[in-house]
Design an enzyme around this catalytic site. Sequence first.
Site, PDB file in Angstrom:
ATOM      1  N   SER A   1       5.299 -10.836  -7.463  1.00  0.00           N
ATOM      2  CA  SER A   1       4.618 -10.688  -6.172  1.00  0.00           C
ATOM      3  C   SER A   1       4.534 -12.065  -5.497  1.00  0.00           C
ATOM      4  CB  SER A   1       3.188 -10.186  -6.417  1.00  0.00           C
ATOM      5  OG  SER A   1       2.426 -10.183  -5.232  1.00  0.00           O
TER       6      SER A   1
ATOM      7  N   TYR B   1      -5.414 -10.091 -10.377  1.00  0.00           N
ATOM      8  CA  TYR B   1      -4.062  -9.604 -10.044  1.00  0.00           C
ATOM      9  C   TYR B   1      -3.083 -10.777  -9.961  1.00  0.00           C
ATOM     10  CZ  TYR B   1      -0.210  -7.412  -7.461  1.00  0.00           C
ATOM     11  OH  TYR B   1       1.035  -6.967  -7.061  1.00  0.00           O
TER      12      TYR B   1
HETATM   13  N1  LIG Z   1       3.416  -2.876  -2.515  1.00  0.00           N
HETATM   14  C1  LIG Z   1       3.248  -4.197  -2.423  1.00  0.00           C
HETATM   15  O1  LIG Z   1       2.802  -4.703  -1.384  1.00  0.00           O
HETATM   16  C2  LIG Z   1       3.636  -5.079  -3.572  1.00  0.00           C
HETATM   17  C3  LIG Z   1       3.716  -6.451  -3.343  1.00  0.00           C
HETATM   18  C4  LIG Z   1       4.039  -7.300  -4.390  1.00  0.00           C
HETATM   19  C5  LIG Z   1       4.297  -6.765  -5.632  1.00  0.00           C
HETATM   20  N2  LIG Z   1       4.228  -5.419  -5.848  1.00  0.00           N
HETATM   21  C6  LIG Z   1       4.506  -4.919  -7.203  1.00  0.00           C
HETATM   22  O2  LIG Z   1       5.466  -3.898  -7.122  1.00  0.00           O
HETATM   23  C7  LIG Z   1       5.361  -3.052  -8.270  1.00  0.00           C
HETATM   24  C8  LIG Z   1       5.420  -1.607  -7.824  1.00  0.00           C
HETATM   25  O3  LIG Z   1       4.241  -1.311  -7.077  1.00  0.00           O
HETATM   26  P1  LIG Z   1       4.265  -0.418  -5.749  1.00  0.00           P
HETATM   27  O4  LIG Z   1       3.876  -1.288  -4.631  1.00  0.00           O
HETATM   28  O5  LIG Z   1       5.491   0.385  -5.637  1.00  0.00           O
HETATM   29  O6  LIG Z   1       2.969   0.518  -6.039  1.00  0.00           O
HETATM   30  P2  LIG Z   1       2.802   2.049  -6.422  1.00  0.00           P
HETATM   31  O7  LIG Z   1       3.381   2.937  -5.394  1.00  0.00           O
HETATM   32  O8  LIG Z   1       1.346   2.211  -6.751  1.00  0.00           O
HETATM   33  O9  LIG Z   1       3.675   2.176  -7.754  1.00  0.00           O
HETATM   34  C9  LIG Z   1       3.228   1.692  -8.984  1.00  0.00           C
HETATM   35  C10 LIG Z   1       4.045   2.356 -10.091  1.00  0.00           C
HETATM   36  O10 LIG Z   1       3.588   1.824 -11.351  1.00  0.00           O
HETATM   37  C11 LIG Z   1       3.347   2.927 -12.208  1.00  0.00           C
HETATM   38  N3  LIG Z   1       2.339   2.612 -13.217  1.00  0.00           N
HETATM   39  C12 LIG Z   1       1.052   2.211 -13.038  1.00  0.00           C
HETATM   40  N4  LIG Z   1       0.443   2.090 -14.237  1.00  0.00           N
HETATM   41  C13 LIG Z   1       1.367   2.435 -15.171  1.00  0.00           C
HETATM   42  C14 LIG Z   1       1.345   2.518 -16.588  1.00  0.00           C
HETATM   43  N5  LIG Z   1       0.252   2.216 -17.307  1.00  0.00           N
HETATM   44  N6  LIG Z   1       2.469   2.901 -17.233  1.00  0.00           N
HETATM   45  C15 LIG Z   1       3.587   3.207 -16.532  1.00  0.00           C
HETATM   46  N7  LIG Z   1       3.665   3.147 -15.199  1.00  0.00           N
HETATM   47  C16 LIG Z   1       2.562   2.770 -14.538  1.00  0.00           C
HETATM   48  C17 LIG Z   1       2.933   4.077 -11.317  1.00  0.00           C
HETATM   49  O11 LIG Z   1       3.252   5.309 -11.988  1.00  0.00           O
HETATM   50  P3  LIG Z   1       2.224   6.309 -12.677  1.00  0.00           P
HETATM   51  O12 LIG Z   1       0.899   6.156 -11.997  1.00  0.00           O
HETATM   52  O13 LIG Z   1       2.868   7.649 -12.457  1.00  0.00           O
HETATM   53  O14 LIG Z   1       2.218   5.911 -14.123  1.00  0.00           O
HETATM   54  C18 LIG Z   1       3.861   3.871 -10.130  1.00  0.00           C
HETATM   55  O15 LIG Z   1       5.104   4.473 -10.374  1.00  0.00           O
HETATM   56  C19 LIG Z   1       4.065  -3.465  -8.968  1.00  0.00           C
HETATM   57  O16 LIG Z   1       4.360  -4.294 -10.079  1.00  0.00           O
HETATM   58  C20 LIG Z   1       3.338  -4.254  -7.909  1.00  0.00           C
HETATM   59  O17 LIG Z   1       2.421  -5.193  -8.458  1.00  0.00           O
HETATM   60  C21 LIG Z   1       3.917  -4.576  -4.837  1.00  0.00           C
END
Ligand SMILES: NC(=O)c1ccc[n+]([C@@H]2O[C@H](COP(=O)([O-])OP(=O)(O)OC[C@H]3O[C@@H](n4cnc5c(N)ncnc54)[C@H](OP(=O)(O)O)[C@@H]3O)[C@@H](O)[C@H]2O)c1
Length: 238
Positions: free
Chosen positions: A136, A149
Amino acid sequence: MQTSKVILLTGASSGIGEATARLLAREGHQLIIGARRTDRLQALSQEFSNIDYLAVDVTRPEDLQKMAQHALTQYGRIDVLVNNAGIMPLSPLSALKTDEWNQTLDVNVRGVLHGIAAVLPVMEQQKQGQIISVASIGAHLVWPSCAVYCASKFAVRAIMDGLRQETDTVRVTVVSPGVVESELADHITDTSAREAMVDFRRVALPAEAIAKAIGWAIAQPDGVDVSEIIVRPTASPY
Ligand SMILES: NC(=O)c1ccc[n+]([C@@H]2O[C@H](COP(=O)([O-])OP(=O)(O)OC[C@H]3O[C@@H](n4cnc5c(N)ncnc54)[C@H](OP(=O)(O)O)[C@@H]3O)[C@@H](O)[C@H]2O)c1
């Protein structure tokens, strides 16, 4: 270089993971995707014949081992692991949400380590492979309410850079997104952090933008290690 790769991807049930699964499947790779909401994974698997899915909780090392075993049994190798699963239950430290702090470290840090443990011996033996972790901009900067975080994402960068220096066969890549449309902020329980996020997340990239960066890093030749990519919305200062 193999053009169709065997790829493990965690957190594929929404957001960046789902967009990445779709993009890589369209490019013809064989995917094994994991998350806890298997109904969503099953729908993706029904849409693409080259997507297999498993119930995976990244806090359980045995679930990552199960993904790796599935790839080896069915396809004989593991070319890429994408550690994408993550959570972001933001709050000020003074709110003392210790369960959420621990959960964040368990998913965002230990989950990445469990992924590395599941594939590294295989990739070392193959003498090729790539481990990608989604960190991130919070792996570079800290804001109020984001201490735990950001600590988890700083840790991901540290772990990945250590891994990169320790191996001369496995490609090690960190993809650090700025703000992206997803479900990430939906699980924030602290009212002040939740409200702050509404403004912070007003300018956001579509998840496909990050999927494309991941796809590009995978497409580079074996000798080329894309160590880190930061992808931000042009209009966002963050
Ligand atoms: N969106 C942003 O602005 C942003 C910015 C920087 C970094 N990121 C990073 O991008 C990555 C993806 O996040 P996203 O933004 O796409 O959010 P999201 O839509 O909430 O997706 C998160 C994913 O992680 C899975 N997850 C959560 N806990 C889990 C567990 N214990 N075991 C297995 N899977 C788990 C969720 O699946 P289930 O709940 O079905 O398990 C979901 O598929 C994360 O690492 C996040 O920190 C996001």
